[in-house]
Write an enzyme that holds these catalytic residues in place. Sequence first.
Site, PDB file in Angstrom:
ATOM      1  N   TYR A 135      25.354  -0.792  96.476  1.00  0.00           N
ATOM      2  CA  TYR A 135      25.341  -1.840  95.447  1.00  0.00           C
ATOM      3  C   TYR A 135      26.761  -2.338  95.160  1.00  0.00           C
ATOM      4  CZ  TYR A 135      24.120  -4.192  91.047  1.00  0.00           C
ATOM      5  OH  TYR A 135      23.927  -5.124  90.047  1.00  0.00           O
ATOM      6  N   GLU A 175      29.629  -2.120  96.856  1.00  0.00           N
ATOM      7  CA  GLU A 175      30.294  -2.845  97.935  1.00  0.00           C
ATOM      8  C   GLU A 175      29.558  -4.134  98.279  1.00  0.00           C
ATOM      9  OE1 GLU A 175      33.183  -2.257  98.607  1.00  0.00           O
ATOM     10  OE2 GLU A 175      33.633  -0.135  98.800  1.00  0.00           O
ATOM     11  N   VAL A 179      18.503   3.072  79.173  1.00  0.00           N
ATOM     12  CA  VAL A 179      17.845   2.397  78.037  1.00  0.00           C
ATOM     13  C   VAL A 179      16.331   2.578  78.111  1.00  0.00           C
ATOM     14  CG1 VAL A 179      17.414   0.176  76.910  1.00  0.00           C
ATOM     15  CG2 VAL A 179      19.702   0.710  77.783  1.00  0.00           C
ATOM     16  N   GLN A 222      29.798  10.719  79.252  1.00  0.00           N
ATOM     17  CA  GLN A 222      30.169   9.452  79.908  1.00  0.00           C
ATOM     18  C   GLN A 222      29.817   8.284  78.992  1.00  0.00           C
ATOM     19  OE1 GLN A 222      27.579  11.361  80.649  1.00  0.00           O
ATOM     20  NE2 GLN A 222      26.006  10.389  81.876  1.00  0.00           N
ATOM     21  N   THR A 223      30.566   7.204  79.112  1.00  0.00           N
ATOM     22  CA  THR A 223      30.345   6.084  78.191  1.00  0.00           C
ATOM     23  C   THR A 223      29.824   4.846  78.917  1.00  0.00           C
ATOM     24  OG1 THR A 223      32.568   5.107  78.409  1.00  0.00           O
ATOM     25  CG2 THR A 223      32.283   6.868  76.757  1.00  0.00           C
TER      26      THR A 223
HETATM   27  N1  UDP Z   1      21.574   8.298  82.295  1.00  0.00           N
HETATM   28  C1  UDP Z   1      21.116   9.370  81.523  1.00  0.00           C
HETATM   29  N2  UDP Z   1      19.769   9.567  81.449  1.00  0.00           N
HETATM   30  C2  UDP Z   1      18.854   8.767  82.074  1.00  0.00           C
HETATM   31  C3  UDP Z   1      19.333   7.674  82.849  1.00  0.00           C
HETATM   32  C4  UDP Z   1      20.700   7.476  82.941  1.00  0.00           C
HETATM   33  O1  UDP Z   1      21.906  10.114  80.936  1.00  0.00           O
HETATM   34  O2  UDP Z   1      17.650   9.029  81.945  1.00  0.00           O
HETATM   35  C5  UDP Z   1      23.044   8.046  82.358  1.00  0.00           C
HETATM   36  C6  UDP Z   1      23.582   7.742  83.748  1.00  0.00           C
HETATM   37  O3  UDP Z   1      23.962   8.944  84.408  1.00  0.00           O
HETATM   38  C7  UDP Z   1      24.772   6.877  83.417  1.00  0.00           C
HETATM   39  C8  UDP Z   1      24.360   6.132  82.151  1.00  0.00           C
HETATM   40  O4  UDP Z   1      23.290   6.882  81.601  1.00  0.00           O
HETATM   41  O5  UDP Z   1      25.910   7.653  83.125  1.00  0.00           O
HETATM   42  C9  UDP Z   1      23.901   4.705  82.414  1.00  0.00           C
HETATM   43  O6  UDP Z   1      22.967   4.749  83.473  1.00  0.00           O
HETATM   44  P1  UDP Z   1      22.157   3.468  83.930  1.00  0.00           P
HETATM   45  O7  UDP Z   1      21.353   3.892  85.113  1.00  0.00           O
HETATM   46  O8  UDP Z   1      21.448   2.877  82.787  1.00  0.00           O
HETATM   47  O9  UDP Z   1      23.261   2.417  84.374  1.00  0.00           O
HETATM   48  P2  UDP Z   1      24.619   2.492  85.219  1.00  0.00           P
HETATM   49  O10 UDP Z   1      25.645   2.052  84.256  1.00  0.00           O
HETATM   50  O11 UDP Z   1      24.870   3.899  85.683  1.00  0.00           O
HETATM   51  O12 UDP Z   1      24.403   1.556  86.350  1.00  0.00           O
END
Ligand code: UDP
Length: 316
Positions: free
Chosen positions: A151, A153, A194, A215-216
Site C-alpha cells: 500500500y 509504496e 474505529v 501507538q498514536t
Molecule cells: N488497532 C488496534 N485494534 C484493532 C485494529 C487496529 O489496536 O482492532 C491499531 C493498529 O495496530 C494501529 C491503529 O490501531 O496501530 C490504527 O489501525 P487502523 O488499521 O485503523 O489504521 P492504520 O493507521 O494502521 O492504517
Amino acid sequence: MKKPLALVTGAAGFVGSHLSERLLSEGYSVVGVDNLCTGRLRNLESFKDHPHFEFIKADLIEGVPPVLLGREWAWVFHFASPASPPKYFGMPLETLRINSEGTRHLLELCKKTGARFFFASTSEVYGDPLEHPQREEYWGNVNPIGVRSIYDEAKRYGEAITYAYHRTHGVDVRVIRIFNTYGPRMDPEDGRVVTNLMFQALKNEPLTLYGDGSQTRSFQYVSDLVEGILRLMNAAYVWPVNLGNPGEFTILEFAQKVRALISTAGPDVFLPLPSDDPKQRKPDIRLAKRLLDWEPQVELGRGLELTLDYFKTREF
Ligand code: UDP
C-alpha cells in the site's frame, strides 16, 4: 447550462461515496466507477437515483473502459484502492496495480481531455515516521519490502507518476495525503480500529488493542476531509497537501472514547502489534490552513456519535 463532469473512481467506497454525493450537491454531474472489491453498493443508496449520477461497475487496472472515453471530463478523482490494512493484505497485487497502472491510465485520460487529476494519497507515504508531526516536506520512513509496502509504496508510486505526468505532459494535478478518516459508510468488516472497537463495544465483546496501545493516530471525520478535497480542487496548488485532524490519541485513549460512547462491560484484550505498524501519526496541517483556509470542524467525540448513529440504523 451543462453541468461540469466529474469522474470518481472508488465511488462505492467510504470516502468516494461521500465525495460523489458532495459533488452532486455542488452541481456536478458525477460518474462513479468501482469494481466493488471493497466498495459496497449500499454506500450509493442515498444518491444512486440522482439524475446527474451514473454508476459503472468496472476495473481500471487494465485500462479505462471504453464507456468513459470521449467525454468532457472536468475533474478526475482517483480513490479506487483497498485502504485498510487487513483488506490490502488480502489483495496485494490489486492494491499495487490500481495505484500504479490504474493511476497511469487515468493520467493518460487527463492528458487527452485536459481534465484536472486528483490523486488520493495517504499519510502512509510517511511510513513509521521519524518526524512528528508530519509535514508535507518529510520524505518518510517506509520499509520497501515490509507487509505494508504494497500500500505505502503503491501510493508513493502513484504520487511519483502523477508528478511525472505533470512535469512531462503538463497535466494539471492535485494530491492529498489523507490521515486516518472515519464516519458513516465505513465497512464494519474493514478491520480498522474505529470499526473494530465500535462493533466490539456494541456486541459487548472485549476491545482488541494491538501492542500495548501506546501507538498514536489522529482521527478525521469524513465531512472535514471532503471539504478539504473540494477546496484543494478549487485552489491553484499542485503539490501534496496533508488533510487530517491534528488531535492525536493513543489507541488506549481511543478505546476510552469508544467506551464513553458505548457502555460495555467487556475488558480489553491485548494482541500482537502487526509488523511495521507506525508508532505515531499526526498531520501538520499548516499548509492546508494557509492555502485553503481549512481546518477540521468535527471533534472526535461528536464524529464518533454521528458514526454510531449510522451503524445503529443499519443491519450488518
Ligand atoms: N488497532 C488496534 N485494534 C484493532 C485494529 C487496529 O489496536 O482492532 C491499531 C493498529 O495496530 C494501529 C491503529 O490501531 O496501530 C490504527 O489501525 P487502523 O488499521 O485503523 O489504521 P492504520 O493507521 O494502521 O492504517
